[in-house]
Design a protein around this motif. Structure first.
Motif, PDB file in Angstrom:
ATOM      1  N   ARG A   1      45.442  39.376  32.967  1.00 51.50           N
ATOM      2  CA  ARG A   1      44.219  39.559  32.641  1.00 51.50           C
ATOM      3  C   ARG A   1      43.936  40.756  31.521  1.00 51.50           C
ATOM      4  O   ARG A   1      43.101  40.508  30.599  1.00 51.50           O
ATOM      5  N   THR A   2      44.421  41.809  32.296  1.00 48.16           N
ATOM      6  CA  THR A   2      44.064  43.017  31.493  1.00 48.16           C
ATOM      7  C   THR A   2      44.977  42.965  30.148  1.00 48.16           C
ATOM      8  O   THR A   2      44.333  43.609  28.944  1.00 48.16           O
ATOM      9  N   MET A   3      46.199  42.614  30.089  1.00 50.21           N
ATOM     10  CA  MET A   3      47.036  42.511  29.073  1.00 50.21           C
ATOM     11  C   MET A   3      46.330  41.471  28.221  1.00 50.21           C
ATOM     12  O   MET A   3      46.557  41.585  26.812  1.00 50.21           O
ATOM     13  N   ALA A   4      45.787  40.555  28.171  1.00 53.59           N
ATOM     14  CA  ALA A   4      45.245  39.507  27.510  1.00 53.59           C
ATOM     15  C   ALA A   4      44.053  40.329  26.829  1.00 53.59           C
ATOM     16  O   ALA A   4      43.918  40.160  25.421  1.00 53.59           O
ATOM     17  N   ARG A   5      43.227  41.071  27.620  1.00 53.91           N
ATOM     18  CA  ARG A   5      42.122  41.682  26.940  1.00 53.91           C
ATOM     19  C   ARG A   5      42.739  42.939  26.019  1.00 53.91           C
ATOM     20  O   ARG A   5      42.198  42.934  24.931  1.00 53.91           O
ATOM     21  N   TYR A   6      43.575  43.506  26.363  1.00 52.02           N
ATOM     22  CA  TYR A   6      44.383  44.599  25.430  1.00 52.02           C
ATOM     23  C   TYR A   6      44.985  44.055  24.071  1.00 52.02           C
ATOM     24  O   TYR A   6      44.848  44.478  23.204  1.00 52.02           O
TER      25      TYR A   6
ATOM     26  N   ALA B   1      40.437  33.654  17.047  1.00 54.89           N
ATOM     27  CA  ALA B   1      40.419  32.541  17.933  1.00 54.89           C
ATOM     28  C   ALA B   1      41.385  32.483  19.019  1.00 54.89           C
ATOM     29  O   ALA B   1      40.893  32.222  20.151  1.00 54.89           O
ATOM     30  N   LEU B   2      42.552  32.753  18.486  1.00 54.16           N
ATOM     31  CA  LEU B   2      43.649  32.717  19.534  1.00 54.16           C
ATOM     32  C   LEU B   2      43.458  33.551  20.482  1.00 54.16           C
ATOM     33  O   LEU B   2      43.802  33.598  21.803  1.00 54.16           O
TER      34      LEU B   2
ATOM     35  N   VAL C   1      42.357  35.132  26.406  1.00 49.29           N
ATOM     36  CA  VAL C   1      41.811  35.722  27.426  1.00 49.29           C
ATOM     37  C   VAL C   1      41.268  34.632  28.435  1.00 49.29           C
ATOM     38  O   VAL C   1      41.151  34.842  29.483  1.00 49.29           O
ATOM     39  N   VAL C   2      40.434  33.555  27.981  1.00 48.94           N
ATOM     40  CA  VAL C   2      40.049  32.573  28.563  1.00 48.94           C
ATOM     41  C   VAL C   2      41.210  31.937  29.447  1.00 48.94           C
ATOM     42  O   VAL C   2      41.093  31.847  30.743  1.00 48.94           O
ATOM     43  N   TRP C   3      42.432  31.608  29.048  1.00 52.09           N
ATOM     44  CA  TRP C   3      43.635  31.073  29.656  1.00 52.09           C
ATOM     45  C   TRP C   3      43.996  32.100  30.818  1.00 52.09           C
ATOM     46  O   TRP C   3      44.189  31.593  31.924  1.00 52.09           O
TER      47      TRP C   3
END
Length: 174
Positions: A8-13, A94-95, A100-102
């Protein structure tokens, strides 16, 4: 291998860093974005396109969406048509939000499960968490190339330090 918090952190990063690079690249002309700078994919735009394509295909694989994986295929989504830049910018944002949602919906069971995906005509089975780590590492690798090309072009994206993400999000780095 990896934890939900890390994913989750890496998705935000990923989202933050892509915004930084796209914002910096947006200050260049189309000609400058597509100029061959000797990187593996040649230009800033081509490298950004590759990252977008790879994120899409790995997300399809990790979602076990074989139809979407096949549709994405081996072709990058954009050409050197300058009109594509605004489409790219919107698609990238958008991706990143979708990732992040995923990532926020992932479970521990998924991280330890196996994923079947296609490499050419071959069906490959590998660990979900390992594939997610690859996706993250791949993003970082090619964003580093883009960062270097942007810096050489006289444009300065934001810092890339992971600790800065926590500060930007209003947390103290730990």
């Amino acid at each position: 291998m990896i934890t939900l918090e890390f994913a989750r952190t890496m998705a935000r990063y990923n989202r933050w860093q892509n915004r930084s690079l796209v914002t910096a690249a947006d200050s260049l002309s189309d000609e400058e974005r597509w100029k061959n700078r000797g990187a593996f994919f040649g230009s800033i735009a081509q490298t950004l396109n590759h990252i977008l394509w790879d994120d899409r295909i790995w997300l399809a694989r990790l979602r076990r969406d074989r139809d979407n994986e096949a549709r994405i295929g081996v072709h990058h989504p954009y050409t050197d048509d300058p009109n594509d830049w605004s489409v790219f910018v919107a698609d990238r944002a958008a991706l990143d939000d979708e990732i992040v949602v995923w990532a926020n919906a992932l479970t521990d069971a998924e991280l330890t499960s196996d994923v079947s995906w296609m490499r050419g005509d071959e069906d490959v089975v590998t660990n979900f968490g390992f594939n997610l780590a690859h996706m993250i590492n791949h993003q970082t690798h090619h964003r580093g190339q883009v960062h270097a090309m942007l810096t050489a072009a006289g444009v300065h994206p934001e810092a890339t330090d992971l600790q800065m993400l926590k500060i930007i999000e209003g947390e103290s780095p730990s």
